[in-house]
Design an enzyme around this catalytic site. Structure first.
Site: not given
Length: 407
Positions: A21, A136, A188, A216, A247, A277, A362
């Site tokens: 990438r 899942s 996605s 999404h 998004k 934070t 991916t």
């Protein structure tokens, strides 16, 4: 082991496989997005972005920018601490109220990103609820998978969007065993949509909680932008709805919504929330402004859907293979990692069009693609230049064209 040699060898293998990438150095143009400046060394060129997740262009909306400027001027840059130690500003409180209202829930909890909200919420629920079984979906996002793994709870993976397989797994468990069904609304990479009503029915039948990732979909679907569950009138049947501010809402951050008790439970036990934070007040203010605007304005959603339909139609006429789905995501299928990267690089170098290649891990090997996300701020000229460039490269790469039914 010589560590540097190991790192270099692994990176070389990535490059050889076509999966390395490269980050594009982009400077978005406020008021002119999706156009941006791309820098490569000393060279500068103008490009059009076709793969942004700023789906509606809200990152440059005047109401969002004005809210952020006001908060920056009134509150300064940072939150000053974790939410527990001085970091809960009034802008955070107002944003959580907007999010709870958006999804018709009692409460909401803000996180620094959608990844963190999934990781923290799933890991906390599954680890703290005794003997919890997580079911899942096979194509769940990495953040959901990591949260489940971190919980060390028992997990069973059900075939993607296959409610019959899900029921088989549920039926095999004692009715009183705690169960959590984790899934997304819009996936996605393929752009397909979960059968939410059927999943809710199974959850109710087998005494399971439901965890829905709408990242999404929020801002994009439903009369107020509450997502697919709002569009289908199902929000009240979902135990927890998770979403993102990075998004369609155009800013940054993640969140969960649900009952007061559940949100307070996660707030009190999730290390990913407790020890981080808080987001800057200006970010919270901008996100709240974006949500308020999209609750009452359908113009952006309507324009986006029109542009998506236009791009699909022209891809079909040009014979460029793309996955048919009911969402706003258009996967243009290449099927070869080297050619996919070549097309992406050449689109940028020769045509001034930026679309990041989507390769393994991916997506599975052999399904490499360009993931196109049309927005209301793309012009008809932008669309025509995109289709012409893809047609040129399809011929140059000797890729097959297809005949698809009109969308």
């Amino acid at each position: 082991m010589i560590y540097e040699d190991f790192f270099a060898a692994q990176l070389t293998q990535l490059r050889d496989d076509g999966n390395y990438r490269v980050f594009a150095d982009l400077e978005r143009h406020n008021g002119d997005f999706p156009h941006a400046t791309n820098r490569v060394g000393e060279a500068v060129r103008e490009v059009t972005i076709w793969c942004s997740n700023d789906y509606l262009g809200m990152g440059q909306h005047p109401a969002v920018l004005a809210a952020m400027h006001d908060a920056l001027d009134s509150s300064g840059a940072g939150a000053g601490g974790t939410r527990n130690i001085s970091g809960t500003t009034h802008n955070h409180v107002l944003l959580e109220r907007e999010l709870a209202d958006l999804h018709g829930k009692e409460d909401a909890l803000l996180f620094t990103s959608g990844y963190v909200s999934n990781w923290a919420a799933l890991s906390t629920l599954a680890s703290r609820i005794p003997d919890c079984l997580v079911l899942s979906d096979a194509l769940n996002h990495a953040s959901m998978i990591e949260g489940i793994r971190h919980s060390r709870a028992k997990c069973q993976v059900w075939r993607h969007n296959d409610v019959e397989h899900l029921e088989e797994l549920l039926a095999a468990q004692p009715l009183d065993r705690p169960k959590l069904i984790a899934f997304e609304s819009v996936y996605s990479m393929d752009g397909d949509i979960a059968p939410i009503a059927e999943i809710c029915a199974l959850a109710e039948k087998y005494n399971a909680m439901t965890y829905l990732d709408e990242v999404h979909a929020v801002g994009l679907y439903g009369p107020r932008g509450g997502g697919i569950a709002e569009r289908e009138g199902l929000m009240d049947r979902i135990t927890l709805i998770e979403g993102t501010l990075g998004k369609a809402f155009g800013v940054v951050g993640g969140y969960i919504t649900g009952s007061i008790a559940m949100c307070d439970f996660i707030r009190s036990f999730a290390s990913g929330f407790i020890f981080t934070t808080a987001l800057p007040p200006a970010v919270a203010a901008g996100a709240a402004a974006s949500i308020r605007h999209l609750k009452t304005s359908a113009a952006e959603r309507d324009a986006q859907q029109s542009r998506v339909a236009e791009v699909r139609e022209k891809l079909t006429k040009a014979g460029i293979p793309h996955v048919e789905n009911p969402s706003h995501i258009i996967p243009v299928m290449v099927g070869d990692p080297v050619k996919c990267k070549f097309i992406s690089d050449t689109l940028m170098d020769e045509f001034g069009i930026y679309i990041q290649p989507i390769n393994y891990p991916t997506v599975p090997k052999g399904t490499e693609r360009l993931r196109i996300t049309p927005s209301p701020v793309h012009s008809p000229d932008d669309v025509d230049r995109l289709i012409a460039a893809l047609g040129n490269l399809w011929t140059r790469c000797q890729l097959s064209r297809v005949q698809m039914a009109a969308q």
